[in-house]
Design a protein around this motif. Sequence first.
Motif, short mmCIF file in Angstrom:
data_model
loop_
_atom_site.label_atom_id
_atom_site.label_comp_id
_atom_site.label_asym_id
_atom_site.label_seq_id
_atom_site.Cartn_x
_atom_site.Cartn_y
_atom_site.Cartn_z
N GLU A 39 0.83 -1.19 0.00
CA GLU A 39 0.00 0.00 0.00
C GLU A 39 0.87 1.25 0.00
N GLY A 40 0.72 2.06 -1.04
CA GLY A 40 1.50 3.28 -1.15
C GLY A 40 2.89 3.08 -1.71
N VAL A 41 3.25 1.88 -2.15
CA VAL A 41 4.58 1.60 -2.69
C VAL A 41 4.44 1.04 -4.09
N ASP A 144 7.74 5.31 -2.76
CA ASP A 144 6.93 5.13 -1.55
C ASP A 144 6.23 6.45 -1.24
N SER A 146 3.54 6.35 0.98
CA SER A 146 2.66 5.84 2.02
C SER A 146 2.45 6.81 3.17
N ARG A 148 4.26 7.17 5.68
CA ARG A 148 4.79 6.64 6.95
C ARG A 148 5.92 7.54 7.42
N ALA A 153 10.07 4.20 5.80
CA ALA A 153 10.07 4.09 4.34
C ALA A 153 11.48 3.81 3.82
#
Length: 574
Positions: A39-41, A144, A146, A148, A153
């Motif tokens: 997710e998000g990558v 990435d 995401s 985070r 990351a």
Amino acid sequence: MTEVWEPHAPTTAGGLRPLPAEGLDLRVSGNGTTRAVAEGVLEVTAAGAGDVRIEWRLPCVDATALWTPEPRGTGWLPASWSAPRRTGPALGAPIAALVGTGDVALCAFAAGRPDVLVGAGVVEETGEFRFWAQAADRLTVRIDTSRRHFGRALADLAAWWGEGLTLDIPEAARRPAYSTWYSMHQDVSPEGVEFQAALGKELGMDVVIVDDGWMTADRTRGYAHCGDWEPVSLPGTADHVQRVHDLGVRYLLWYALPFIGKDSAAYRRIGHHALADVPHMGAVVADPRHPEVRAFLTDRLARAVEEWGMDGLKIDFVDWFARAAEREDVPEAGPGADCASVDEGVERLLAAVRDRITAANPEAMIEHRQPYVGPGLWPFVTMIRATDCPLSPQENRQRTIDVRLAAGPVPVHADMLMWHSAEPPEQVACHLINVLFSVPQISVDLAAQSEGQREAIAFWLGVFREHAATLQLGELLPARPDLGYPMVVARGADTVVVARYAALPVDASGDGWRTLLVANADTDPDVRLTGAHGAATATVRDARGRVLRQGEVDLGGAEAIPVPRGGLLTLHRR
């Protein structure tokens, strides 16, 4: 897509074509594909004849810093027309992150090969941030978005680099070390090294690294005497090394690998195989594309382990191979060369050195130095040191954290710590706290230290050793790269370590920790805990390790816990 002025970047044939990517304006040259990794990558691949390019943009909203593993300032976002950086096996690493408010990764990326041209910067016309990466024939990047913590990351991107790679890291590569560089410079001798190694062992240093000067009687600096690598200043070398081993101390020896000094016999033998002349250094940069050069240098370096019983090598200036190869006047390889590129020659040379010394000693160590930190050299290294920053604790902090974020499984060493003889114990402790999340190397005359200075060294090296698993292998979460990391957190299995370099509250939330350490390097003694509840046993020690306070505290209370500068708060929760 708005066109951007690019005075430095090369063009690619065929232009750029869009690819679908949520939240990004993504374009590639050649044949492009995308694959969701998590997710998000997103993983993006471009392939084609000649150079291929992957470019993407995102809104530059709430951005605070562009993180890279190279030495840099803080909080600067370059313009998109800034000169790109070229990475290779011996120079830099193709990884970066646009960091936003709250230390989130607005966009982090890494390339799947070491030899990449990378650009990044603000698009003045649109307020977007643009990344691009370019390489020959085929290129894969992971992106990435995401949001985070940027440390998480980057850790995942470094883990991607390390997939399928097995590294043998000796335990000694994670132990505090004594270095002769700042304390002795070139004035080394067996007696001096043994004396400092004995004192260092008493204080918690298990390794000694002898730097420049051992191969020459000249004390005027420069590199004109490099290349022969004869132990001119270390007579009776094998017996000397054994005496150091008898102290329980490992021994590494320094080599300026690329330099063939013009005053050396080596210059007359292989100096004609040179990538570049470096007049101000009194040396040339050897051309590793030639097997004759590689064989000669490998034999010279391997002697330290095979003949003298050393425990490893400090291999310096590897990035000079890459810098020389980028010069416009770099010569063609010529007859006798067996490598298509300088990078290939460097890799073959480093592999040969590693194979020789580990055959003689499977626990042999090899130190490299920032900026050659990328995964292309991980198989040939057991530790990476931050580049030189003498008596600059904040810079050492930033450089060690930067390298940690990109170095994956490889231990990261601080640049050697030095200080004036009048430095108070509290500031000695702060020097050590500033590199708490790396392996410390100390380079002062240990015999000249006061009792208080020695106590500070011994106490904090004890903290490094006791909590090495958390400090070096735990999850690393640095705060505010735009401010030079005023707070850094490492999380282990049941231990959390916080280093506080500014008057900031400490997040003690969560039920996962049984031990919480707070190292205070700020003049403000009031450590305020947030997010915690319940009771814990607190111990406060000063910079010299002396207990100032011990007892139970209410973690949810509003009262600050006083911890002096250079001191340590330890909380234990049942």
